[in-house]
Design a protein around this motif. Structure first.
Motif, PDB file in Angstrom:
ATOM      1  N   CYS A 118     -62.990 -66.014  67.299  1.00  0.00           N
ATOM      2  CA  CYS A 118     -64.272 -65.338  67.071  1.00  0.00           C
ATOM      3  C   CYS A 118     -64.186 -63.710  67.658  1.00  0.00           C
ATOM      4  N   ARG A 119     -63.281 -63.718  68.707  1.00  0.00           N
ATOM      5  CA  ARG A 119     -63.121 -62.540  69.250  1.00  0.00           C
ATOM      6  C   ARG A 119     -62.338 -61.641  68.215  1.00  0.00           C
ATOM      7  N   ALA A 120     -61.219 -61.901  67.662  1.00  0.00           N
ATOM      8  CA  ALA A 120     -60.567 -61.318  66.770  1.00  0.00           C
ATOM      9  C   ALA A 120     -61.215 -60.863  65.466  1.00  0.00           C
ATOM     10  N   ALA A 121     -62.118 -61.534  64.905  1.00  0.00           N
ATOM     11  CA  ALA A 121     -63.282 -61.661  63.838  1.00  0.00           C
ATOM     12  C   ALA A 121     -64.015 -60.488  64.257  1.00  0.00           C
ATOM     13  N   GLY A 122     -64.648 -60.577  65.550  1.00  0.00           N
ATOM     14  CA  GLY A 122     -65.538 -59.239  65.902  1.00  0.00           C
ATOM     15  C   GLY A 122     -65.009 -58.127  66.123  1.00  0.00           C
ATOM     16  N   PRO A 172     -69.156 -56.690  72.324  1.00  0.00           N
ATOM     17  CA  PRO A 172     -67.998 -58.005  72.296  1.00  0.00           C
ATOM     18  C   PRO A 172     -68.399 -59.261  72.991  1.00  0.00           C
ATOM     19  N   MET A 173     -67.585 -60.347  72.660  1.00  0.00           N
ATOM     20  CA  MET A 173     -68.031 -61.688  73.317  1.00  0.00           C
ATOM     21  C   MET A 173     -67.800 -61.537  74.798  1.00  0.00           C
ATOM     22  N   ARG A 174     -68.392 -62.353  75.611  1.00  0.00           N
ATOM     23  CA  ARG A 174     -68.270 -62.469  76.989  1.00  0.00           C
ATOM     24  C   ARG A 174     -67.701 -63.660  77.296  1.00  0.00           C
ATOM     25  N   SER A 176     -67.584 -64.844  80.430  1.00  0.00           N
ATOM     26  CA  SER A 176     -68.577 -65.466  81.455  1.00  0.00           C
ATOM     27  C   SER A 176     -69.608 -65.998  80.903  1.00  0.00           C
ATOM     28  N   ALA A 177     -70.203 -65.590  79.825  1.00  0.00           N
ATOM     29  CA  ALA A 177     -71.344 -66.253  79.277  1.00  0.00           C
ATOM     30  C   ALA A 177     -70.823 -67.442  78.487  1.00  0.00           C
ATOM     31  N   VAL A 178     -69.872 -67.516  77.856  1.00  0.00           N
ATOM     32  CA  VAL A 178     -69.360 -68.848  77.364  1.00  0.00           C
ATOM     33  C   VAL A 178     -69.312 -69.925  78.430  1.00  0.00           C
ATOM     34  N   LEU A 179     -68.390 -69.531  79.488  1.00  0.00           N
ATOM     35  CA  LEU A 179     -68.197 -70.592  80.413  1.00  0.00           C
ATOM     36  C   LEU A 179     -69.549 -70.903  81.156  1.00  0.00           C
ATOM     37  N   ASP A 180     -70.482 -69.979  81.491  1.00  0.00           N
ATOM     38  CA  ASP A 180     -71.666 -70.184  81.826  1.00  0.00           C
ATOM     39  C   ASP A 180     -72.622 -71.268  81.105  1.00  0.00           C
ATOM     40  N   ARG A 181     -72.691 -71.114  79.752  1.00  0.00           N
ATOM     41  CA  ARG A 181     -73.307 -72.182  79.064  1.00  0.00           C
ATOM     42  C   ARG A 181     -72.533 -73.293  79.009  1.00  0.00           C
ATOM     43  N   ILE A 182     -71.339 -73.342  78.967  1.00  0.00           N
ATOM     44  CA  ILE A 182     -70.495 -74.871  79.081  1.00  0.00           C
ATOM     45  C   ILE A 182     -71.207 -75.476  80.352  1.00  0.00           C
ATOM     46  N   ARG A 183     -70.997 -74.739  81.428  1.00  0.00           N
ATOM     47  CA  ARG A 183     -71.503 -75.273  82.962  1.00  0.00           C
ATOM     48  C   ARG A 183     -72.497 -75.948  82.597  1.00  0.00           C
ATOM     49  N   ARG A 184     -73.705 -75.257  82.073  1.00  0.00           N
ATOM     50  CA  ARG A 184     -75.172 -75.573  82.303  1.00  0.00           C
ATOM     51  C   ARG A 184     -75.365 -76.806  81.353  1.00  0.00           C
ATOM     52  N   LEU A 185     -74.732 -76.795  80.020  1.00  0.00           N
ATOM     53  CA  LEU A 185     -74.650 -77.852  79.066  1.00  0.00           C
ATOM     54  C   LEU A 185     -74.158 -79.235  79.907  1.00  0.00           C
ATOM     55  N   SER A 186     -72.893 -78.917  80.707  1.00  0.00           N
ATOM     56  CA  SER A 186     -72.303 -80.301  81.210  1.00  0.00           C
ATOM     57  C   SER A 186     -73.284 -80.709  82.330  1.00  0.00           C
ATOM     58  N   GLU A 187     -74.059 -79.663  83.098  1.00  0.00           N
ATOM     59  CA  GLU A 187     -74.793 -80.213  84.125  1.00  0.00           C
ATOM     60  C   GLU A 187     -76.074 -81.008  83.805  1.00  0.00           C
ATOM     61  N   GLN A 188     -76.658 -80.272  82.697  1.00  0.00           N
ATOM     62  CA  GLN A 188     -77.811 -80.874  82.196  1.00  0.00           C
ATOM     63  C   GLN A 188     -77.710 -82.330  81.233  1.00  0.00           C
TER      64      GLN A 188
END
Length: 253
Positions: A118-122, A172-174, A176-188
């Motif tokens: 995704c980073r490469a395509a972006g 650009p992709m972030r 930190s945003a990806v990791l934060d969303r993973i954390r929130r999905l896991s916690e919820q």
């Protein structure tokens, strides 16, 4: 000491000194003409990066099936990545300078390859796949993709949303945003919510196919409540099946 897959991948990239880099796992089997075919695709098309189709093999090297991944153009891959990873990681072949431009793998649990693509395509790099089976991919009963299905699903969903944001905003992709969303999905929702969602979804469609429409619809609703991203997962699977059906065969030029 085992530092994990992402550390090992990046360590290998640092140690590589050649002009080209090919990716595969230690127990996979490359076709005799793999490098020749992918190098020709790099040189004869506008591609910066080339993937391929592959066969699944068992622990005794018997072919189980051919993966349905179709040959896709750079524009098709750029669009398809909004839904899921369409370039099998063990089939990657590219110039070393492409990795230097995009940067190392990020430590995204069970989805480091999807996030890198995704980073490469972006960044505007041209990713392509060829309609040739150039690899035999070994599956094992305790493979990473099986034992970490929940983590992979959450990571894929997080990467998917961040890639769409990147395309929409031109930014650009972030990581930190990806990791934060993973954390929130896991916690919820956690593994229990994910497992319940998968079970209820299967039960729902089974009931509907048996003519129990109300019971089936109720199970589907409960599945979405247990893990809402299941809708994105289902849509992505259907998108992939349609993409495969629409690209048989698909030649590069």
């Amino acid at each position: 000491m085992n530092h994990g897959l992402v550390w090992s991948l990046n360590r290998g990239l640092e140690a590589a000194s050649g002009e080209y880099i090919a990716r595969m796992d230690a127990d996979d089997i490359a076709a005799p003409d793999r490098f020749e075919t992918q190098l020709r695709a790099l040189r004869e098309t506008d591609a910066d990066f080339v993937g391929s189709r592959f066969d699944y093999i068992d622990e005794d090297s018997r072919v189980l099936e051919t993966a349905p991944h179709p040959a896709l153009s750079p524009a098709q891959i750029r669009s398809a990545l909004r839904h899921l990873n369409v370039v099998p990681h063990p089939s990657w072949f590219t110039r070393a300078e492409v990795f230097r431009r995009v940067g190392p793998y990020h430590d995204i649990p069970a989805a480091e390859d999807y996030e890198w693509l995704c980073r490469a395509a972006g960044m505007g790099l041209r990713l392509r796949t060829v309609d040739s089976v150039l690899l035999r991919y070994r599956t094992r009963s305790q493979s990473v993709s099986r034992s970490n299905e929940c983590r992979q699903a959450m990571s894929t969903h997080a990467v998917r949303l961040e890639y769409r944001r990147s395309l929409r905003t031109g930014k650009p992709m972030r990581e930190s945003a990806v990791l934060d969303r993973i954390r929130r999905l896991s916690e919820q929702f956690g593994e229990a919510g994910y497992a319940d969602s998968q079970r209820l979804w299967k039960e729902g469609w089974s009931s509907i196919h048996r003519g129990r429409l109300f019971s089936g619809a109720r199970s589907l609703c409960r599945a979405v409540i247990a893990y809402p991203p299941i809708l994105s997962m289902v849509c992505s699977r259907r998108f992939f099946l349609r993409l495969c059906a629409e690209n048989r065969p698909a030649a590069y030029s």
